[in-house]
Design a protein around this motif. Sequence first.
Motif, short mmCIF file in Angstrom:
data_model
loop_
_atom_site.label_atom_id
_atom_site.label_comp_id
_atom_site.label_asym_id
_atom_site.label_seq_id
_atom_site.Cartn_x
_atom_site.Cartn_y
_atom_site.Cartn_z
N LYS A 25 0.82 -1.20 0.00
CA LYS A 25 0.00 0.00 0.00
C LYS A 25 0.86 1.26 0.00
CE LYS A 25 -3.05 0.89 3.47
NZ LYS A 25 -4.17 0.38 4.30
N ARG A 26 1.96 1.20 0.76
CA ARG A 26 2.69 2.45 0.97
C ARG A 26 4.11 2.44 0.42
NH1 ARG A 26 -0.39 2.81 6.19
NH2 ARG A 26 1.27 2.27 7.63
N TYR A 29 9.84 2.56 2.20
CA TYR A 29 10.26 3.52 3.22
C TYR A 29 9.14 4.06 4.09
CZ TYR A 29 14.99 3.14 1.59
OH TYR A 29 16.22 2.65 1.29
N PRO A 30 8.02 4.40 3.52
CA PRO A 30 6.97 4.95 4.39
C PRO A 30 6.35 3.92 5.33
CG PRO A 30 6.67 5.65 2.11
CD PRO A 30 7.70 4.54 2.11
N LYS A 106 2.12 -3.73 -7.27
CA LYS A 106 2.66 -2.38 -7.28
C LYS A 106 4.09 -2.32 -6.75
CE LYS A 106 -1.86 -0.25 -6.45
NZ LYS A 106 -2.61 0.54 -5.44
N GLN A 109 6.88 -3.95 -9.29
CA GLN A 109 7.38 -3.20 -10.43
C GLN A 109 8.34 -2.09 -10.02
OE1 GLN A 109 5.07 -0.39 -12.64
NE2 GLN A 109 3.46 -0.34 -11.10
N SER A 110 8.23 -1.66 -8.77
CA SER A 110 9.01 -0.48 -8.43
C SER A 110 10.23 -0.77 -7.58
CB SER A 110 8.12 0.52 -7.68
OG SER A 110 7.82 0.01 -6.40
N GLU A 113 14.55 -0.12 -7.75
CA GLU A 113 15.28 1.13 -7.62
C GLU A 113 15.06 1.77 -6.26
OE1 GLU A 113 17.09 0.93 -9.95
OE2 GLU A 113 15.84 -0.37 -11.19
N GLN A 114 14.42 1.06 -5.38
CA GLN A 114 14.00 1.67 -4.14
C GLN A 114 15.05 1.69 -3.03
OE1 GLN A 114 11.38 3.40 -4.05
NE2 GLN A 114 11.49 2.81 -6.18
N LYS A 116 18.81 1.52 -1.00
CA LYS A 116 20.18 1.99 -1.02
C LYS A 116 21.08 0.94 -1.65
CE LYS A 116 19.37 4.83 2.91
NZ LYS A 116 19.81 5.42 4.14
N TYR A 173 -3.32 0.03 -16.25
CA TYR A 173 -4.47 0.79 -16.72
C TYR A 173 -5.71 0.45 -15.89
CZ TYR A 173 -8.07 2.59 -19.87
OH TYR A 173 -9.15 3.26 -20.39
N LYS A 177 -7.88 2.96 -13.49
CA LYS A 177 -9.33 3.19 -13.61
C LYS A 177 -10.03 2.83 -12.32
CE LYS A 177 -10.42 0.57 -16.78
NZ LYS A 177 -11.18 -0.27 -17.70
N ARG B 26 18.57 6.35 -7.13
CA ARG B 26 18.32 5.74 -5.83
C ARG B 26 16.86 5.77 -5.40
NH1 ARG B 26 23.83 7.88 -4.36
NH2 ARG B 26 23.18 9.62 -3.05
N TYR B 29 13.28 8.25 -1.31
CA TYR B 29 13.68 8.27 0.10
C TYR B 29 15.18 8.12 0.32
CZ TYR B 29 8.85 8.64 1.46
OH TYR B 29 7.58 9.10 1.64
N PRO B 30 15.84 7.24 -0.37
CA PRO B 30 17.28 7.10 -0.10
C PRO B 30 18.11 8.29 -0.57
CG PRO B 30 16.39 5.12 -1.10
CD PRO B 30 15.35 6.18 -1.24
N SER B 110 8.02 4.24 -11.13
CA SER B 110 7.86 3.75 -9.78
C SER B 110 7.24 4.77 -8.84
CB SER B 110 9.22 3.36 -9.21
OG SER B 110 9.99 4.52 -8.99
N GLU B 113 3.76 5.03 -6.15
CA GLU B 113 3.54 4.33 -4.88
C GLU B 113 4.61 4.69 -3.86
OE1 GLU B 113 0.77 3.36 -5.32
OE2 GLU B 113 0.82 3.21 -7.50
N LYS B 116 4.19 9.09 0.89
CA LYS B 116 3.16 9.02 1.90
C LYS B 116 1.86 9.59 1.34
CE LYS B 116 6.42 9.14 5.61
NZ LYS B 116 6.84 9.66 6.89
#
Lengths: 202, 202, 202, 202
Positions: A25-26, A29-30, A106, A109-110, A113-114, A116, A173, A177, B26, B29-30, B110, B113, B116
């Motif tokens: 959902k978030r 990091y959050p 979600k 896919q992301s 790169e999230q 460190k 998509y 929607k 990065r 957040y990082p 990315s 999502e 916050k």
Amino acid sequence: MNKRQIKQRDHAIQIREAAEKLFAKRGFYPTTMDDIAREAKLAKGTIYLYFDNKEDLFFSAIENKLDALLARIREAVKEPLSPAQRIKLTIGIHLKFLEENRDCFKIMQSFPEQLKEKLERKLKGRVIERQSQYIKIIDRLIQEAIRKGEVRPLDSRKLAVVLMGIAHSLTVYWISKKEKGSLSEDESLAWEIFWEGARRKV
Amino acid sequence: MNKRQIKQRDHAIQIREAAEKLFAKRGFYPTTMDDIAREAKLAKGTIYLYFDNKEDLFFSAIENKLDALLARIREAVKEPLSPAQRIKLTIGIHLKFLEENRDCFKIMQSFPEQLKEKLERKLKGRVIERQSQYIKIIDRLIQEAIRKGEVRPLDSRKLAVVLMGIAHSLTVYWISKKEKGSLSEDESLAWEIFWEGARRKV
Amino acid sequence: MNKRQIKQRDHAIQIREAAEKLFAKRGFYPTTMDDIAREAKLAKGTIYLYFDNKEDLFFSAIENKLDALLARIREAVKEPLSPAQRIKLTIGIHLKFLEENRDCFKIMQSFPEQLKEKLERKLKGRVIERQSQYIKIIDRLIQEAIRKGEVRPLDSRKLAVVLMGIAHSLTVYWISKKEKGSLSEDESLAWEIFWEGARRKV
Amino acid sequence: MNKRQIKQRDHAIQIREAAEKLFAKRGFYPTTMDDIAREAKLAKGTIYLYFDNKEDLFFSAIENKLDALLARIREAVKEPLSPAQRIKLTIGIHLKFLEENRDCFKIMQSFPEQLKEKLERKLKGRVIERQSQYIKIIDRLIQEAIRKGEVRPLDSRKLAVVLMGIAHSLTVYWISKKEKGSLSEDESLAWEIFWEGARRKV
DNA sequence: AATGAATGAGTCTTCATTCAT
DNA sequence: GATGAATGAAGACTCATTCAT
């Protein structure tokens, strides 16, 4: 397995499910360990009995989902059908999975790169590997279709990638929607475009 | 424009470029404001002369890139060509853009999502809007192709989404191969699959 | 004094008045040099041409007000009246001053404990000294009244302090009532209580 | 109550006492959370387990002291004595309290103008309310004295304010003399001036 | 095994002051 | 003298992780 062991396993599952839900959902990091503990209805310290740290928990959650998807796909691929039909089946499973696990999707896919760089090195591999296993299965199906002359002799790996991209984009998509209608309905559209686009012309 | 003014504009650009680079590499957040300041070779406080806060900087960086892409696409669409050719041209521009801005592309896919919820509400719209403008342009090209009988009468918006998905997935693949070869080479593959998959059969 | 000099003096005054207003309204720390520059319609750097730093400006603003009050009181004390009448006159002037400078008054009462110790040592004295000059004047009036047998032989300094306290507390009350009515009206009440409380009984 | 709970309560108290001391000595802004943590011999983060933020801590510290004072006064007022005697008793308690809590007293008089307007609105009420409760108690004592003909029929609220002002000013004076002698000794002076100044003349 | 209070390194942001123009 | 962009030290607050109970 005695009661205590069941309870233990339950705790690990409880935590992973809470993590899955919140990370999805978030994002990474959050989401705080406090959030996860609250969601899992366990104390914060308990999480560390089952997972090394936040990253470990994150990747465990994703791996778990990907393993479930892989298992379903592997089952489908065994069916005694033509490559074309098995590919179609696979897309169907993929879309159904994404529909059922929209949140998890979600993150998937992301995430790469999230994190460190230090963490990446250690942990990204765990997920990357599963993702590529998945592509490999599709790749092999397409190779087979090419051998059988059903598909033009293109780069099979790229075709697999394209197929995933089509499924993926229709999911995004559908989510955008606000998830009206059923994602599975797009199965034939995805299939049609891919197959018409890739198959050998008479 | 005097020296001082030039310097000012330069600083805003320096900062945005540093931000683009680091956020892309990065994620949100990082990346710290210290990192960005160091990369931009300016003091941390200077960033706040040009951007309200980290989120503002993040979105400004993305918007800037998307605006550049949109401008290029809008130019291409004006060409006096058939819809098919203009769609092909658009894919080419898109892939070329992604190739030149591979980092930025990573954030774009990315970000939604990443933030916050409170931030999302305020700021996501700024980017979402540009993304949908982009899809709208492709959508209109496809509608035209459908009217002219070049493409089957399918949901044009979904076709636009699929086309983007194909380009997108080939980019991800190209990046995952550590960017060997030229992404533009995949232009014809993307085009071929999409067009063969979508066009009206004789 | 030529035009330029007038302009210069004006700037210092502009700045001090802006500072007075803002320090009074918000206190020392929440008031920024930017705020003051904006209020004074001058550039931030200009403030530093006339004042060493924020503290200097703060104390200059207060000193200026206190000097004005002291001047008025000194004038009143010269009147050829009985000590009792001169004390009454002084209270009247004090209350009128507070009424006219309600904001400034708010700082005056609170500032001594507001600043970091290092600053205190250097600068607090500047204001403390003026405050005690003020008490000294009242003190001398009361001493005179004691000598003339109009007031009981109590600690004259403490009586001066008490008198100030009465005026002060009525001012705080008047401010807390959102400044309804006129503060000067309380002059006779303050006077009556103090004088009845302090004077020699027959 | 087990060991852990005792420890917890202790920590909240430790923090509040450290805060009281430092806020009193230096005021709100110059006191840092690091200072408070160091003084309380706890980690900075621990403060945030017990207090929402700096403002909350500040007001909690003041409230706590004021509540203690109010409780003592309420007890005294119950004594079966004449209004005059109860008022005298109250002044005595007030001065004794200020003597014991000289630091806290310094904040109490200065705080209202210390905080940014946004904070003020939210939190000032918490203290203002207690201050006015205090005045109300004295007010009622004076009303009773007026009804009994012991005090002239003046504005009882203003008389209460004046009485507080007298006590207050003697405290400031005592503090400015670096707290030589005992503040309680001034009890009779404060009482005498107020009572002689306010009582009905025969 | 489970808990949750305690920790303190790490981050964003502010703002007094400087100095090149 | 006047400007205001640039600076960077300082401070409030967060949160992953630890550890005594």
